[in-house]
Design an enzyme around this catalytic site. Sequence first.
Site, mmCIF file in Angstrom:
data_model
loop_
_atom_site.group_PDB
_atom_site.id
_atom_site.type_symbol
_atom_site.label_atom_id
_atom_site.label_comp_id
_atom_site.label_asym_id
_atom_site.label_seq_id
_atom_site.Cartn_x
_atom_site.Cartn_y
_atom_site.Cartn_z
ATOM 1 N N PHE A 42 -44.083 -4.537 6.278
ATOM 2 C CA PHE A 42 -45.642 -4.626 5.002
ATOM 3 C C PHE A 42 -46.548 -3.791 5.167
ATOM 4 O O PHE A 42 -46.425 -3.034 4.494
ATOM 5 C CB PHE A 42 -46.094 -6.248 5.971
ATOM 6 C CG PHE A 42 -46.912 -6.469 5.301
ATOM 7 C CD1 PHE A 42 -47.440 -6.987 4.085
ATOM 8 C CD2 PHE A 42 -48.713 -7.478 6.199
ATOM 9 C CE1 PHE A 42 -48.584 -7.285 3.332
ATOM 10 C CE2 PHE A 42 -49.259 -7.780 6.025
ATOM 11 C CZ PHE A 42 -49.122 -8.083 4.460
ATOM 12 N N GLY A 74 -38.623 -5.006 9.200
ATOM 13 C CA GLY A 74 -38.676 -4.286 7.911
ATOM 14 C C GLY A 74 -37.875 -4.087 6.683
ATOM 15 O O GLY A 74 -36.958 -4.368 7.412
ATOM 16 N N LEU A 101 -36.982 11.176 18.960
ATOM 17 C CA LEU A 101 -36.952 11.298 17.387
ATOM 18 C C LEU A 101 -37.582 13.030 17.053
ATOM 19 O O LEU A 101 -38.815 13.128 17.873
ATOM 20 C CB LEU A 101 -38.255 10.347 16.451
ATOM 21 C CG LEU A 101 -38.185 11.346 15.299
ATOM 22 C CD1 LEU A 101 -36.603 10.294 14.643
ATOM 23 C CD2 LEU A 101 -38.443 9.972 14.260
ATOM 24 N N LEU A 131 -46.835 2.531 13.565
ATOM 25 C CA LEU A 131 -46.751 1.051 12.533
ATOM 26 C C LEU A 131 -45.933 0.444 13.053
ATOM 27 O O LEU A 131 -46.324 -0.723 13.237
ATOM 28 C CB LEU A 131 -47.026 1.000 11.237
ATOM 29 C CG LEU A 131 -48.524 1.043 10.745
ATOM 30 C CD1 LEU A 131 -48.965 1.980 11.422
ATOM 31 C CD2 LEU A 131 -48.715 0.948 9.358
ATOM 32 N N ARG A 185 -45.380 17.299 20.941
ATOM 33 C CA ARG A 185 -44.884 19.052 20.454
ATOM 34 C C ARG A 185 -45.541 20.073 19.833
ATOM 35 O O ARG A 185 -45.318 20.334 18.879
ATOM 36 C CB ARG A 185 -42.967 18.479 20.922
ATOM 37 C CG ARG A 185 -42.576 18.859 22.087
ATOM 38 C CD ARG A 185 -41.126 18.379 22.045
ATOM 39 N NE ARG A 185 -40.943 17.067 20.748
ATOM 40 C CZ ARG A 185 -40.519 15.751 21.543
ATOM 41 N NH1 ARG A 185 -40.469 15.385 22.650
ATOM 42 N NH2 ARG A 185 -39.993 14.817 20.369
ATOM 43 N N TYR A 237 -47.210 -8.482 22.977
ATOM 44 C CA TYR A 237 -47.672 -7.905 21.318
ATOM 45 C C TYR A 237 -49.011 -6.677 22.032
ATOM 46 O O TYR A 237 -49.441 -6.216 22.205
ATOM 47 C CB TYR A 237 -47.777 -9.442 20.680
ATOM 48 C CG TYR A 237 -47.987 -8.250 19.602
ATOM 49 C CD1 TYR A 237 -47.385 -7.026 18.763
ATOM 50 C CD2 TYR A 237 -49.368 -8.699 18.722
ATOM 51 C CE1 TYR A 237 -47.471 -6.904 17.695
ATOM 52 C CE2 TYR A 237 -50.102 -8.247 17.966
ATOM 53 C CZ TYR A 237 -49.253 -7.327 17.395
ATOM 54 O OH TYR A 237 -49.746 -6.416 15.584
ATOM 55 N N HIS A 242 -42.549 -10.830 4.477
ATOM 56 C CA HIS A 242 -40.972 -11.726 4.226
ATOM 57 C C HIS A 242 -41.686 -13.304 3.934
ATOM 58 O O HIS A 242 -42.814 -13.963 4.464
ATOM 59 C CB HIS A 242 -40.407 -11.542 5.670
ATOM 60 C CG HIS A 242 -38.857 -11.481 5.389
ATOM 61 N ND1 HIS A 242 -38.573 -13.067 5.102
ATOM 62 C CD2 HIS A 242 -38.284 -10.903 4.901
ATOM 63 C CE1 HIS A 242 -37.412 -12.673 4.613
ATOM 64 N NE2 HIS A 242 -36.962 -11.461 4.864
#
Length: 346
Positions: free
Chosen positions: A38, A63, A88, A98, A131, A170, A206
């Site tokens: 969102f 998402g 990643l 986010l 990095r 959370y 949503h």
Amino acid sequence: LEKKIAILEGRIPEKYPDVKYLGYKERKRILVTGGAGFVGSHLVDILMIQGHEVIVVDNFFTGRKRNVEHWFGHRHFEMIHHDIVNPLYVEADEIYHLASPASPPHYMQNPVKTIKTNTLGTINMLGLARRVGAKILIASTSEVYGDPMVHPQPESYWGHVNPIGPRACYDEGKRVAETLAYSYAKQENVSVRVARIFNTYGPRMHVSDGRVVSNFVMQALQNLTITVYGNGKQTRSFCYVSDLVDGLIALMASSYTLPVNLGNPVEHTIEEFAVIIKNLVPGCRSTVATGAAVEDDPQRRRPDITLANTHLKWKPKVSLEEGLQRTIEYFREELSRTTFYNNQTY
Ligand code: UDP
């Protein structure tokens, strides 16, 4: 289609009159985790329109590809289906981190995933920032204040969080994310920004997200009972998504490195909010009903935005009425294209 072409050609659509289009030299490579969500997708729109190269990383837990599909095929846009709980390796100048479920029913449904995303995922993103020498903005939350004993909440307040309650995955996840950010800043010299985001609403939430705005608007549009949890005397302050995105971009650009509240200080009780939404839907025949209270539901919430005002020259511009009207229009369109069974969307 015309709007889509305008976006693809990099022309600024009418919707974004304030967006500054950057020259080639100012262009950055920006990674947005949760970029198909969102808030993330609205941020991606502005960054793309400014002329940046944007890499979206999303695991599509909450998402949706649909939120960013208008950018598919654009030479500045890339999307990676990846869960940031795993490392990643990409190049970036800036990272907006986010990624996390953010709606209480979503994060409560899968607390372990929520905690992993906010701890392991944040470590991975901070490690990446270290990095490649990227600046990183961590999306934190007003939930770090828990059920606050101080009102309104300034950044200096340490909060009142139940560490083992249903919201803890959370709240504590985000608190650890902040701690991680400042640990990496101190020990590894990573340039961090921390946004404490208060309740945000707008198009692309949503329909079955479960938060109060989407629930109340969907109920009002279908003349269903508006479900207030508890006595409705608890308060929230709602910020329209474009204002929040402006705040995130201003924070990334600023030299202020401590946490900053981003939210709209206009506060309402949830009961008042139900009536406001009902009245904004012409001909709505919904009734408002109170019900069982939610465990550990924060009773009052309103941001003190003095810091954002001072350091970012930021304050929200979109009024509640205007923002809600745009949101109601979005949900009306969603309703017309979605199939419903037993009041559930699929
Ligand atoms: N709420 C409600 N009815 C709903 C959904 C939420 O009364 O259908 C209440 C909820 O108990 C809370 C407030 O609205 O007091 C905001 O809830 P939301 O889930 O949107 O976000 P929160 O601020 O709790 O993270």
